[in-house]
Design a protein around this motif. Structure first.
Motif, PDB file in Angstrom:
ATOM      1  N   PRO A 133       0.739  -1.292  -0.188  1.00  0.00           N
ATOM      2  CA  PRO A 133       0.010  -0.105   0.022  1.00  0.00           C
ATOM      3  C   PRO A 133       1.005   1.244   0.206  1.00  0.00           C
ATOM      4  N   VAL A 134       0.236   2.334  -0.750  1.00  0.00           N
ATOM      5  CA  VAL A 134       0.898   3.698  -0.766  1.00  0.00           C
ATOM      6  C   VAL A 134      -0.259   4.550  -0.236  1.00  0.00           C
ATOM      7  N   PHE A 135       0.310   5.280   0.878  1.00  0.00           N
ATOM      8  CA  PHE A 135      -0.648   6.256   1.559  1.00  0.00           C
ATOM      9  C   PHE A 135      -0.343   7.709   0.856  1.00  0.00           C
ATOM     10  N   LEU A 136      -1.156   8.359   0.532  1.00  0.00           N
ATOM     11  CA  LEU A 136      -1.129   9.602  -0.048  1.00  0.00           C
ATOM     12  C   LEU A 136      -1.636  10.767   0.944  1.00  0.00           C
ATOM     13  N   LEU A 137      -0.890  11.283   1.559  1.00  0.00           N
ATOM     14  CA  LEU A 137      -1.334  12.345   2.693  1.00  0.00           C
ATOM     15  C   LEU A 137      -1.429  13.526   2.155  1.00  0.00           C
ATOM     16  N   GLN A 197      -1.735  17.757  -2.188  1.00  0.00           N
ATOM     17  CA  GLN A 197      -2.384  19.035  -2.765  1.00  0.00           C
ATOM     18  C   GLN A 197      -1.097  19.566  -3.512  1.00  0.00           C
ATOM     19  N   ALA A 198       0.284  19.433  -2.873  1.00  0.00           N
ATOM     20  CA  ALA A 198       1.465  20.127  -3.585  1.00  0.00           C
ATOM     21  C   ALA A 198       2.024  19.406  -4.904  1.00  0.00           C
ATOM     22  N   ARG A 199       1.772  18.145  -4.981  1.00  0.00           N
ATOM     23  CA  ARG A 199       2.393  17.623  -6.106  1.00  0.00           C
ATOM     24  C   ARG A 199       1.591  16.167  -6.513  1.00  0.00           C
ATOM     25  N   SER A 200       0.326  16.318  -6.770  1.00  0.00           N
ATOM     26  CA  SER A 200      -0.394  15.208  -7.372  1.00  0.00           C
ATOM     27  C   SER A 200      -0.031  14.584  -8.549  1.00  0.00           C
ATOM     28  N   PHE A 228      -5.012  13.527  -8.748  1.00  0.00           N
ATOM     29  CA  PHE A 228      -4.140  12.428  -8.670  1.00  0.00           C
ATOM     30  C   PHE A 228      -4.751  11.368  -9.791  1.00  0.00           C
ATOM     31  N   LEU A 229      -5.816  10.988  -9.502  1.00  0.00           N
ATOM     32  CA  LEU A 229      -6.554   9.684 -10.412  1.00  0.00           C
ATOM     33  C   LEU A 229      -6.643  10.377 -11.877  1.00  0.00           C
ATOM     34  N   GLN A 259       3.615   8.645   1.060  1.00  0.00           N
ATOM     35  CA  GLN A 259       3.922   9.956   0.534  1.00  0.00           C
ATOM     36  C   GLN A 259       3.506  11.180   1.225  1.00  0.00           C
ATOM     37  N   LEU A 260       4.427  11.929   1.615  1.00  0.00           N
ATOM     38  CA  LEU A 260       4.200  13.046   2.531  1.00  0.00           C
ATOM     39  C   LEU A 260       5.126  14.328   2.458  1.00  0.00           C
ATOM     40  N   ASP A 261       4.557  15.557   2.908  1.00  0.00           N
ATOM     41  CA  ASP A 261       5.321  16.640   2.926  1.00  0.00           C
ATOM     42  C   ASP A 261       5.537  17.098   4.666  1.00  0.00           C
TER      43      ASP A 261
END
Length: 523
Positions: free
Chosen positions: A271-275, A280-283, A319-320, A424-426
């Protein structure tokens, strides 16, 4: 060197008389010569007998001798030259650059284990000297080291014809531990397996080792593999493959009068978690990286990102959209075997029946062409439908649209064991990630940030393992220097005379290895 269609039992080349294995070029569908007749149970028993006979002396080889043997194997594989790469290309459809890189990794990990053997830290030496004056009770002299388990069976993997096959990580780590190895070759690339097997066979002879240190067996179906695991002389198993295959071997191993450990790497959707802040910054950037990872090697990696989790909204929609466009532009790639291709098609059809389609890649013309596929489903649907956790081995993935961060964590809690989990986080996502981290530690063997799980570094810190069903034993790794621990066990020596102690346990430390003496690390 040209493949001959034979198994290798010790120093001999043996032609079987059972069902024939034929390699198939997955790009063209053409059958490749030579045929590989399978072996019977008597031949399997002979290989195990030789391995047991070899164990007594091979386990006593010096660190220097064993390290030199591993390095000789690497040299013999490299000496095969273009013949190995050309045969592997024909049997797998993989490109030359990929296979040359995999050969480099194979030889690199053999040399890594040679350095591990020489260093001796894997022996885990512990000395607690006698304390005859201690009150109220004296302490006897106690010394511990790790010793090899015994002969090991290794099953070659379909998706890595070199790095997880005949002389791959399982074989390298078992040989490093002092265990003879009997390999069950994978039927998808028999010629490649034979060539590498002959390189190992040559290294055994060149280093003057007992012939039973290595054998390579062919057999259609499960009979040879099951016979190996059931043989009382085999003491451990290394396997990379399907969940069904791994569980079948595990059942056989546990049903023996003396059960043995099976280290099976089986199933993971990574799994990949998109925080939120990162999304928002780099979809678009994340989407492009995701699809590149998804498509790598037609998705035929155990660390392929098969599940993406985010909070629904405009940023996840972006992103989608970007990921869908990248998937639509993805060219079809050849899959390794007709069987893998058929299972992929079936898996994609199963996903399509439970989730909405986002995009499909370009269709190919070859018999084993992989058409990339991307689907989406809600978090609530995922939580109530186990079918959405099924691994699709290939370039297919599912995006989960969660209501909020709480549901994202609920999805994480509902996951089966995994090889990897990615964040995936900032900087602004650190607090959102904090409650996820302990969940992911329980679920995965490797947790990574702002990267992609495909690509496993062969080094000392790597963990390529995870809770069931990612592997059958979450305490182990199949990649990296710690893989040697799977094929060792501790022995304590109490009050033995100095002349009977193993070299590494003697007072003067003749091997000059790191030791824990009375609880303190000795330089």
């Amino acid at each position: 060197m040209t493949p001959q269609g034979t198994s290798l039992i010790g120093r001999e080349a043996v032609t079987g008389d059972q069902a024939i294995i034929r390699a198939v070029n997955p790009t063209t569908g053409e059958a490749l010569a030579p045929d590989y007749p399978g072996l019977d149970r008597q031949a399997v028993a002979r290989a195990c007998e030789l391995a047991e006979a070899a164990f007594a002396s091979y386990r006593e080889t010096s660190l220097k001798q064993r390290a030199a043997f591993l390095e000789t194997i690497a040299g013999e594989i490299e000496a095969l030259g273009d013949a190995l790469i050309e045969r592997a290309m024909a049997e797998t459809g993989l490109p030359q650059a990929r296979l040359e890189g995999e050969r480099g990794r194979t030889c690199g990990q053999l040399r890594l284990f040679a350095s591990v053997v020489r260093a001796g830290e894997w022996l885990d030496i512990r000395l607690d000297p006698a304390l005859p004056e201690r009150q109220p009770l004296p302490r006897v002299d106690l010394r511990q080291q790790h010793v090899p388990l015994g002969p090991v069976t290794v099953f070659g993997a379909s998706n890595f014809p070199l790095a997880f096959s005949v002389a791959g990580g399982d074989t390298a780590s078992a040989l490093a531990a002092g265990c003879p190895v009997v390999v069950k070759a994978h039927s998808a690339h028999p010629g490649t397996s034979e060539l590498v097997g002959r390189a190992v066979q040559a290294a055994v002879a060149k280093c003057g080792l007992p012939e039973g240190v290595f054998s390579l067996l062919f057999g259609a179906g499960r009979e040879v593999g099951q016979a190996l695991v059931a043989d009382p002389r085999i003491q451990a198993v290394g396997f990379t493959g399907s969940r069904a295959g791994g569980l079948a071997l595990l059942a056989t191993a546990q049903a023996r009068p003396q059960p043995i450990p099976v280290y099976a790497e089986m199933s993971s959707i990574n799994p990949v978690f998109l925080l939120p802040e990162a999304l928002q910054a780099r979809s678009k950037e994340i989407a492009e990286g995701f699809v590149a990872s998804l498509n790598m090697g037609a998705g035929q990696f155990c660390t392929n990102p098969g599940l993406v989790i985010g909070v629904k909204g405009p940023d996840l929609d972006a992103f989608l959209e970007a990921a869908g466009e990248a998937v639509k532009g993805s060219g079809a790639q050849t899959m390794l075997t007709p069987g893998i291709h058929g299972a992929y098609v079936q898996g994609v059809e199963q996903l399509a029946s439970h989730a909405r389609e986002v995009a499909r890649g370009q269709a190919g013309e070859g018999p084993c062409a992989c058409q990339a596929a991307l689907f989406a489903a809600s978090g609530s649907d995922f939580l109530k439908n186990e079918a959405l956790q099924a691994e699709v081995f290939g370039a297919g993935s599912l995006v989960i649209e969660c209501e909020d961060l709480a549901q994202m964590r609920a999805v994480a809690e509902a996951l089966e064991g995994q090889l990897t989990a990615t964040l995936q986080l900032d900087e602004g996502d650190v607090e959102a990630a904090r409650p996820l981290l302990p969940v992911l530690e329980r679920k995965a063997g490797r947790v990574l940030a702002n990267g992609w799980p495909t690509g496993v570094e062969v080094c000392h810190a790597m963990v390529h393992g995870g809770p069931f069903p990612a592997t059958s034993d979450a305490r182990s790794t199949s990649v990296g220097s710690a893989a040697i621990q799977r094929f060792l066990r501790p022995v304590c020596y109490q009050n033995l005379p100095m002349g009977l102690l193993p070299e590494a346990l003697k007072d003067d430390n003749p091997l000059k290895v790191s030791r824990l003496v009375d609880g303190r690390r000795e330089a």
